[in-house]
Motif scaffolding. Sequence first.
Motif, PDB file in Angstrom:
ATOM      1  N   VAL A 177     -14.025  23.838   2.734  1.00 33.84           N
ATOM      2  CA  VAL A 177     -14.854  23.251   2.416  1.00 33.84           C
ATOM      3  C   VAL A 177     -15.253  22.728   1.264  1.00 33.84           C
ATOM      4  N   SER A 178     -15.895  21.145   1.104  1.00 37.63           N
ATOM      5  CA  SER A 178     -16.091  20.414  -0.498  1.00 37.63           C
ATOM      6  C   SER A 178     -17.211  20.598  -0.925  1.00 37.63           C
ATOM      7  N   GLU A 179     -17.543  20.509  -2.033  1.00 37.77           N
ATOM      8  CA  GLU A 179     -18.517  21.119  -2.641  1.00 37.77           C
ATOM      9  C   GLU A 179     -19.676  21.334  -1.816  1.00 37.77           C
ATOM     10  N   GLN A 180     -20.270  20.173  -1.490  1.00 40.45           N
ATOM     11  CA  GLN A 180     -21.926  20.015  -0.670  1.00 40.45           C
ATOM     12  C   GLN A 180     -21.038  20.674   0.784  1.00 40.45           C
ATOM     13  N   GLY A 181     -20.561  20.796   1.134  1.00 35.08           N
ATOM     14  CA  GLY A 181     -19.843  20.959   2.719  1.00 35.08           C
ATOM     15  C   GLY A 181     -20.673  21.645   3.315  1.00 35.08           C
ATOM     16  N   LYS A 182     -20.809  21.722   4.832  1.00 31.44           N
ATOM     17  CA  LYS A 182     -21.500  22.733   5.973  1.00 31.44           C
ATOM     18  C   LYS A 182     -19.773  23.169   6.621  1.00 31.44           C
ATOM     19  N   ILE A 183     -21.008  24.873   7.210  1.00 31.65           N
ATOM     20  CA  ILE A 183     -20.263  24.858   8.034  1.00 31.65           C
ATOM     21  C   ILE A 183     -20.353  26.099   9.040  1.00 31.65           C
ATOM     22  N   LEU A 184     -20.165  25.515  10.470  1.00 32.22           N
ATOM     23  CA  LEU A 184     -20.354  25.681  11.481  1.00 32.22           C
ATOM     24  C   LEU A 184     -20.115  26.647  11.796  1.00 32.22           C
ATOM     25  N   TYR A 185     -20.570  27.725  12.761  1.00 30.84           N
ATOM     26  CA  TYR A 185     -20.001  28.820  13.547  1.00 30.84           C
ATOM     27  C   TYR A 185     -20.424  28.921  15.246  1.00 30.84           C
ATOM     28  N   LEU A 186     -19.012  29.157  15.383  1.00 34.72           N
ATOM     29  CA  LEU A 186     -19.881  28.365  16.914  1.00 34.72           C
ATOM     30  C   LEU A 186     -18.546  29.794  18.288  1.00 34.72           C
TER      31      LEU A 186
END
Lengths: 730, 276
Positions: A481-490
Motif C-alpha cells: 500500500v502507498s504511504e497514504q494508502g488504505k487497507i480494507l479488510y473483508l
Amino acid sequence: MLSFFICPLNKLFKRYGNFLAEGSVFFQTEREREKIGGVTLSGMSALGSLHSLDTTREYIMYGKETEQTGQTAQRGIHLYITSCFSVDQLFWREQGAGRLIVLGSSPSLALVFALKERMEMRLAEGRGGNRVDSRILHRLAEEQTMLYNKSVQQLAREKDMGKLPFAFTFNPWSLSDDIHGLGVADQAGGIAQTDDSDEGMVKLEDGHYSFRELEQEAGRMHELLMGRSLLWEEVEFLHQQKRAGEHLSEAAVQWLVLKGAVLRLPGVSLTLRKGLLSRKLVPVCLRCGEMEQIKLTVCHSCRQACAYCTACLQMGRAKCCTPLLCSADHSLSVHHRQPLLQWTGQYSPAQAEVASRARGFVNGDETAFLIWAVCGAGKTELIFPVVEEVLSQGGKVCIATPRKDVVLELAPRLTRVFPDVTTLTIHGSSTEKWEQGELVIATTHQVMRFYRRFALVIVDEVDAFPFHNNHSLYRAVDRAVSEQGKILYLSATPPKYLRDKLVRPHHAPPSATAGQNRLCRLWCRISRLFKIKQELPHASATHVILPSRYHGHPLPVPKTVIVQGWKNKLKSNQPLPQVIQPLEDSLEQERQVFFFVPRIGDVDTVIAYLRYHLPRYAERIEGVHAADQGREEKVLRFRQREIVLLVTTTILERGVTIPRSDCIVLGADAGIFDEASLVQIAGRVGRSANSPGGTILFLMEHRVQAPYQAIAQIKQMNQLASRIQRGVAE
Amino acid sequence: MSRQPCLTCGQSIGGHARTGVIRQLAAMLVRTNHYPKVYSLLNQLPLCATCISRIPFLHDPWCMVCGRHMLVNSRGTQAICGDCSGFPEQLQITNRSTIRYDDWAKNLIGVYKYRGDERLMQLFSTLLLIAWYRHYDQQGIELITYVPLHDQRLRERGFNQTELLAEAVGRKLGLPVRKLLTRQKNTTKLSQQTGKQSRMVSMNDAFLPAHATGDPATYDEVPRISAAPGKATVPAIMLIDDIYTTGATIRSCAQTLRKIPALREARILSLTVCRS
Ligand SMILES: [Zn+2]
Ligand SMILES: [Zn+2]
Ligand SMILES: [Zn+2]
Ligand SMILES: [Zn+2]
C-alpha cells in the motif's frame, strides 16, 4: 589518478591470489584468472566491471565527507554502498560533493549493510568535534567484521552445523599502502575512465555512458521497477520479458539507488541483537519478514556464510547476497470516461449503507477498515463503490485473496463492472504477473512482489488460510500500500486481532483517541466479566457490520448434541441415532447434507458407516478431501443433486453453496474446528431466499469452547440485525 | 511426528492409515534385518499416507549393473539389461536408484534443483538411504562423493543439490563426504541435447580430479582406500547424483575418480534418487 584504480585492483588480484594459496575459498578457472590479470595490466576497468568477470558480485562501502567551509568546519561522514563505484563517482562529481573514501568490499550485501548500520551508530555516538579519518573507519569496519564472524560461528554452533568453513569476509582496501589515505578519491578527477572530452563519459562494464545516457537508461529501468519489490533474479527475468535484447545495466540500477528512487536491501539481513551473555546474530528475511525459518548455509554464490529464507522459497531464494530492489510508484492514472462502475444490480438498504460507509472511509483519516459481513451477505458487490472511488481519483487498487480459485472467480466479475479499467489477475501461474494495471486481483503471496503501489488494498477473507496468524502477509499488505494508502479488510469471521483493533465500541465517540478507545475496550471487558449484556457495535469510523443476508432472514442457529463414544460405535458399526435420525429427516425432505469430519482418515469410515445405515441413499453418499483427485467432479455432482450426502473435511467450509441444504459436524470438539471455521460451516445453510432456514448440528463428545463461541457469534449477528431493523442500532 | 503438512499435497500427515501403509511398504522393500531401519526412514518422510503409497519405488528384477527395473523375469541370475551389456565390463559402473523418474519425481526434482528446498532435500536423502539399505550396506563403502556442478552454474545457483544430498546421507551413515571432482565443461542442459549419442560424446572428459585443479573445496586430504589385508571385499566409494539417465555422467565421473592415486584400488558404486 590512475594509480587509485590500479591499486584496489592489484589488491583484489593479490587477494584472489591469496585465496588460491590458502585454499580457503573456491576459485575460478584459469581463464577467469587471466581476465583479471588482463584488466590490471591495461588498467582500464571501472570497479563495477568486476561483475562481468563471472566472479562473485562485490558490494563496496565508502564514506563521503560532507565539508562545510568556515571557521567552525565540521566534517561529517556518510557511508554508502555501491555495486558500481564509478557510477557513484560520476554522481557525486555532478553534485560537487567532497572526498570519497573507499573502505572495502564484500560479496555479502547483508554484511556490508550491517557494517554500515553499526558503523553509523558508532560514528553518531562519538561524533562531537573529532575528525573522522579513513583509518578510524577502517578500524571500525575491521572490528565489526570480527564481531560478525564471532557471532555467525556462534549461531552455527547453536544450529549444530559445527564450524563453518567460510565466515564473513570484508576486504579492506588500500589502507596500508599509503597512510595519507590512498583509496581516497578527491572530487577533481576521481574517474579514471573519463574520456578526454569533457562530456563526463563513463565507461562501465556495459559500455560507455554519458551522464545523460545514464539518466535515460535509469529512467527506463525505473519505469520497469516502479511499484515492485523484487529479488535481483526476478529483476533479470522481468527485464528479459519486457526489454528482450537490451542489456540489463547494473549501472542504471545503481544510479536509481543513488537518486533514492530504488531502495536496495539484502534479501536476508543480518542484525546483531543483544543477548544475555553475548550478542546474537538474527537473520531476517526482508522480503517476507520471516525470522524463524531462516537457514544458515555456506553459499556458493558469495562464498561466505550466508542465510536464506525457507518461508518464501517458493517465490525464489532470498539470501544474504541477493539484493531486493524496492521502488515506490507515485504515478496516478487518468480515466477519461466516467463513471467507471457499470453495474446495474440493486442493494438492499442494509447493503447500501455498508457500501457507502466503506466509500466514505477512503476519504477519511483512518488507514484501516473492516467490513464484517456474514456468510451470504453478498460481499463482493459491497466493494464496488469504494473501488470506483479510488480508481476515479487515479489511485490503483489491489484485491488480495488467499486462494487462487477465489481470484479466478472474482476477476471476471470485476472486469464486467469496470470495463474501462485495466484489470490484472495475478497468481502463481499467471502470465499477467509482470504487467501494469490499475485494478489488480492477486493471491496474498503475490502481494509480496509489490511496493508502495496501491492507494487501496482490499484483503478478502482475512481469516482464511494462509492469512490467518500469518504475520508476514500482513507485512506484505502494509508494504504494497502507498504511504497514504488504505487497507480494507473483508471477512465473515474476522480474527480476534482485527476485531480488537477495528471494531470500536459504539459508546466511544467516532473521533475517539487511541487512549479513549482502550478505555472503552477495558470497560467492555469488565462488563463481559460481570455478564453485563454486550451489544456488538454496528459501525464506527473503522468498521461496519452487515449482520443479515441479502434476503433479510436471520441466520439459522446451530444446535449442539453430546454423543458419547461415537468413534468406537462408528468403528464397530453400532447405531448412532443422534447421527442417523437427523440425516434421515433431512434426506426425506429432499434436502442435501454436508457432513463434516475432522480428519481425512474419517472420511472413508464415515461413508461406509452411513451407506450401511442409510441403505436407501447408499449410492448417493460420497466423500471428498484435499488429496482427492476427483474432488471437483464430486462437488459438481453434489451441486447437480446427484449426490445427496457429501462427507468432507474442512476444505468445503467455504466456497461451495447449495440451496436447501443442512450441515452436520461430527466431532465439532476437534481442534481443527475453531470458532471461525464453525461459523463458516454454519454459513453454508439457508443461503437461498426460498429456503432461508435449515438444520446445523454440532455433534461432540466433550464440551469445548469453540462450538459455543460460534453459536454465540451467530446469535449476536441475528440480534444486531433485528436491532438495526427496529432502527435502534445507532 | 512433525506437525507440518504433507510436502506434496498439503494435507496433514499422520493417522493410523499411514502406519499401515508404511509397514506394508517396508516389508516389501527390504528383508527383516533392515525392516526397522527402513520403517523408521519411511516414517520420517514428510508425506501423508496417500502420497507415500504413490512413490514410484523400483522393484526387482533389476539390471545388475544400472539398477533399472527389467520386464523380463530372470530372477536369480546375474541379469544385465540391453543397454548395459553394450559396454565392456571395465566401463560398467554399478548403480542403484530408489525410484522411477516419473512425472511425480520429475516435478519434485525440478523444484529441488532450482530452489534447494530444505524439506525436499530431507525427502530425497531419506529415499537415498532407503536404497542404501536395500543394496549397499554390505558393500564396504568408506567414502562418499557427489557429481559436481560447473563452477559458474554453482555460483549462479548458490548451492549444489547433489552436494546437499551427499552431506545429508554422509551425516546419517557416519561416512566422510569429499569433493573429489571438478566439472570442466559447462555441459549443456539435458533437455537441450538431442539423442543418447551426443550426450555421451559431450560427457567425455567432463570432469577432472578436484585436487589436481587446486580446487580449494578439497581442503582435506583424500583418504587412501585399499583393501585391508585378510579382508575379502575391496572397499568402495559411493558416488551420489540425482538422476541416472544414460549413465554417461556416472561413467565419466568414475573414469576420473580412477585417476586419483589414493583411490586406485577402490571400487566405485553409484547411488541416485531416480532411474529414468
Ligand atoms: Zn522470506
Ligand atoms: Zn550467498
Ligand atoms: Zn500428501
Ligand atoms: Zn542396465
